[in-house]
Design an enzyme around this catalytic site. Structure first.
Site, PDB file in Angstrom:
ATOM      1  CG  ASP A  59       1.712  16.575  11.433  1.00 22.28           C
ATOM      2  OD1 ASP A  59       1.453  15.451  11.926  1.00 22.28           O
ATOM      3  OD2 ASP A  59       2.477  16.730  10.467  1.00 22.28           O
TER       4      ASP A  59
ATOM      5  CE1 TYR B 211      -3.774   2.098   7.340  1.00 19.95           C
ATOM      6  CE2 TYR B 211      -4.623  -0.034   6.649  1.00 19.95           C
ATOM      7  CZ  TYR B 211      -4.837   1.249   7.091  1.00 19.95           C
ATOM      8  OH  TYR B 211      -6.118   1.701   7.300  1.00 19.95           O
TER       9      TYR B 211
ATOM     10  CE  LYS C  11      -5.399   2.541  10.608  1.00 19.74           C
ATOM     11  NZ  LYS C  11      -6.064   3.671  11.282  1.00 19.74           N
TER      12      LYS C  11
HETATM   13  P1  NAI Z   1      -8.533  10.197   3.933  1.00 13.62           P
HETATM   14  O1  NAI Z   1      -7.158  10.282   3.375  1.00 13.62           O
HETATM   15  O2  NAI Z   1      -9.706  10.491   3.045  1.00 13.62           O
HETATM   16  O3  NAI Z   1      -8.646  11.085   5.250  1.00 13.62           O
HETATM   17  C1  NAI Z   1      -7.633  11.051   6.241  1.00 13.62           C
HETATM   18  C2  NAI Z   1      -7.520  12.425   6.871  1.00 13.62           C
HETATM   19  O4  NAI Z   1      -6.484  12.359   7.867  1.00 13.62           O
HETATM   20  C3  NAI Z   1      -7.111  13.505   5.859  1.00 13.62           C
HETATM   21  O5  NAI Z   1      -7.971  14.620   5.952  1.00 13.62           O
HETATM   22  C4  NAI Z   1      -5.682  13.843   6.261  1.00 13.62           C
HETATM   23  O6  NAI Z   1      -5.325  15.191   6.022  1.00 13.62           O
HETATM   24  C5  NAI Z   1      -5.688  13.521   7.753  1.00 13.62           C
HETATM   25  N1  NAI Z   1      -4.325  13.304   8.238  1.00 13.62           N
HETATM   26  C6  NAI Z   1      -3.388  12.481   7.707  1.00 13.62           C
HETATM   27  N2  NAI Z   1      -2.229  12.607   8.371  1.00 13.62           N
HETATM   28  C7  NAI Z   1      -2.429  13.533   9.344  1.00 13.62           C
HETATM   29  C8  NAI Z   1      -1.614  14.101  10.346  1.00 13.62           C
HETATM   30  N3  NAI Z   1      -0.317  13.763  10.463  1.00 13.62           N
HETATM   31  N4  NAI Z   1      -2.157  15.012  11.184  1.00 13.62           N
HETATM   32  C9  NAI Z   1      -3.451  15.387  11.058  1.00 13.62           C
HETATM   33  N5  NAI Z   1      -4.278  14.888  10.121  1.00 13.62           N
HETATM   34  C10 NAI Z   1      -3.781  13.971   9.272  1.00 13.62           C
HETATM   35  O7  NAI Z   1      -8.658   8.699   4.505  1.00 13.62           O
HETATM   36  P2  NAI Z   1      -9.879   7.826   5.052  1.00 13.62           P
HETATM   37  O8  NAI Z   1     -10.051   6.709   4.096  1.00 13.62           O
HETATM   38  O9  NAI Z   1     -11.025   8.665   5.423  1.00 13.62           O
HETATM   39  O10 NAI Z   1      -9.196   7.212   6.372  1.00 13.62           O
HETATM   40  C11 NAI Z   1      -9.488   7.653   7.672  1.00 13.62           C
HETATM   41  C12 NAI Z   1      -9.061   6.577   8.660  1.00 13.62           C
HETATM   42  O11 NAI Z   1      -9.725   5.367   8.339  1.00 13.62           O
HETATM   43  C13 NAI Z   1      -7.566   6.263   8.665  1.00 13.62           C
HETATM   44  O12 NAI Z   1      -7.140   6.073  10.001  1.00 13.62           O
HETATM   45  C14 NAI Z   1      -7.494   4.961   7.889  1.00 13.62           C
HETATM   46  O13 NAI Z   1      -6.386   4.183   8.278  1.00 13.62           O
HETATM   47  C15 NAI Z   1      -8.787   4.306   8.293  1.00 13.62           C
HETATM   48  N6  NAI Z   1      -9.260   3.269   7.386  1.00 13.62           N
HETATM   49  C16 NAI Z   1      -9.554   3.563   6.083  1.00 13.62           C
HETATM   50  C17 NAI Z   1      -9.998   2.566   5.257  1.00 13.62           C
HETATM   51  C18 NAI Z   1     -10.323   2.819   3.819  1.00 13.62           C
HETATM   52  O14 NAI Z   1     -10.488   1.831   3.069  1.00 13.62           O
HETATM   53  N7  NAI Z   1     -10.455   4.062   3.371  1.00 13.62           N
HETATM   54  C19 NAI Z   1     -10.187   1.181   5.729  1.00 13.62           C
HETATM   55  C20 NAI Z   1      -9.857   1.001   7.118  1.00 13.62           C
HETATM   56  C21 NAI Z   1      -9.412   2.010   7.903  1.00 13.62           C
END
Ligand code: NAI
Length: 244
Positions: free
Chosen positions: A53, A145, A149
């Site tokens: 984590d 959020y 960012k």
């Molecule tokens: P997702 O929810 O599909 O993947 C995020 C991953 O981070 C998950 O596998 C989760 O288990 C892991 N995670 C969360 N909290 C954690 C912790 N405390 N310790 C370790 N791992 C942890 O989300 P997604 O969409 O792939 O997002 C990835 C990144 O992209 C994030 O930083 C998000 O803010 C950013 N982002 C996403 C956008 C979107 O529209 N999906 C747009 C802009 C940025």
């Protein structure tokens, strides 16, 4: 042969979405890839999973050392783990502020701190942080959020300035709304998911959601020797949402 041959990449949040696409792309281009996440179902065999984590400093340190024991070092850190939060300032509790900043901002700093010694030992070190268009676009109902960012973008420049002379490059990507499990969860919880998806698509000038593969491609570019003179930048991957 790939442009990441001989390099070791650690991808946080590599169990899902953008992180998973990035882990797969870096692996296909020759990197040995470790994934740090809370969970990672169906991870390809060649990737090394370390459960941690990012809010737990000891856990992060242990995970980083496990990667170094397994692969001999770390050259590329993709700081991507993150969580979302909806609502305005009036609705956000202090707990929510602390939780989101702990994961999205301090989490990235913790993993970077644990990796620094190893990055200094690398002949080609790069950090890529996942920021967001939310940092700059002024989106409604995303106060906590967006602020987190914005801090990621600022942290990117600060890290770049502090470590440029050590040969460590630090950049960020700023994705627009991307089609990942996270966004699909959000849509599923909406009253009218189809209308909500259409609204999100219309918000981006190119008229569709960004794909995780497109963001992975930008991350791979910023992590690769092709961007060897680029540091301290934030690369938008948002279909023109910011600034058009
Ligand atoms: P997702 O929810 O599909 O993947 C995020 C991953 O981070 C998950 O596998 C989760 O288990 C892991 N995670 C969360 N909290 C954690 C912790 N405390 N310790 C370790 N791992 C942890 O989300 P997604 O969409 O792939 O997002 C990835 C990144 O992209 C994030 O930083 C998000 O803010 C950013 N982002 C996403 C956008 C979107 O529209 N999906 C747009 C802009 C940025």
């Amino acid at each position: 042969m790939g442009d990441f041959d001989g390099l070791v990449a650690l991808v946080t949040g590599g169990g899902s979405g953008i992180g998973r696409s990035t882990a797969e792309l870096l692996s296909s281009r020759g990197a040995r890839v470790a994934v740090l996440d809370l969970a990672a179902e169906g991870l390809p065999e060649e990737m090394f999973f370390v459960r941690a984590d990012v809010t737990d400093d000891h856990g992060v340190r242990d995970a980083v050392e496990a990667v170094v024991t397994r692969f001999g070092g770390i050259d590329v850190l993709v700081n991507n783990a993150g969580i979302g939060a909806q609502g305005d300032v009036a609705a956000a509790t202090d707990e929510e502020w602390h939780r989101v900043f702990d994961v999205n901002v301090i989490g990235m700093a913790r993993v970077a701190r644990a990796c620094l010694t190893h990055l200094r030992n690398s002949h080609f070190a790069a950090i890529v942080n996942t920021g967001s268009i939310a940092a700059t676009a002024g989106l409604p109902q995303r106060a906590v959020y967006s602020a987190s960012k914005g801090a990621v973008h600022a942290l990117t420049r600060a890290l770049a300035a502090d470590h440029v002379r050590e040969g460590i490059r630090v950049n960020a990507v700023a994705p627009g709304t991307a089609d990942t499990p996270w966004v699909r969860r959000l849509l599923d919880s909406a009253q009218d998911p189809e209308a909500e998806r259409a609204a999100l698509e219309a918000r981006q000038p190119h008229g569709r959601l960004v794909t995780a593969d497109e963001i992975a491609g930008a991350i791979a570019y910023l992590a690769s020797p092709l961007s060897g003179s680029t540091t301290g930048t934030v690369l938008a991957v948002d279909g023109g949402m910011d600034g058009l």
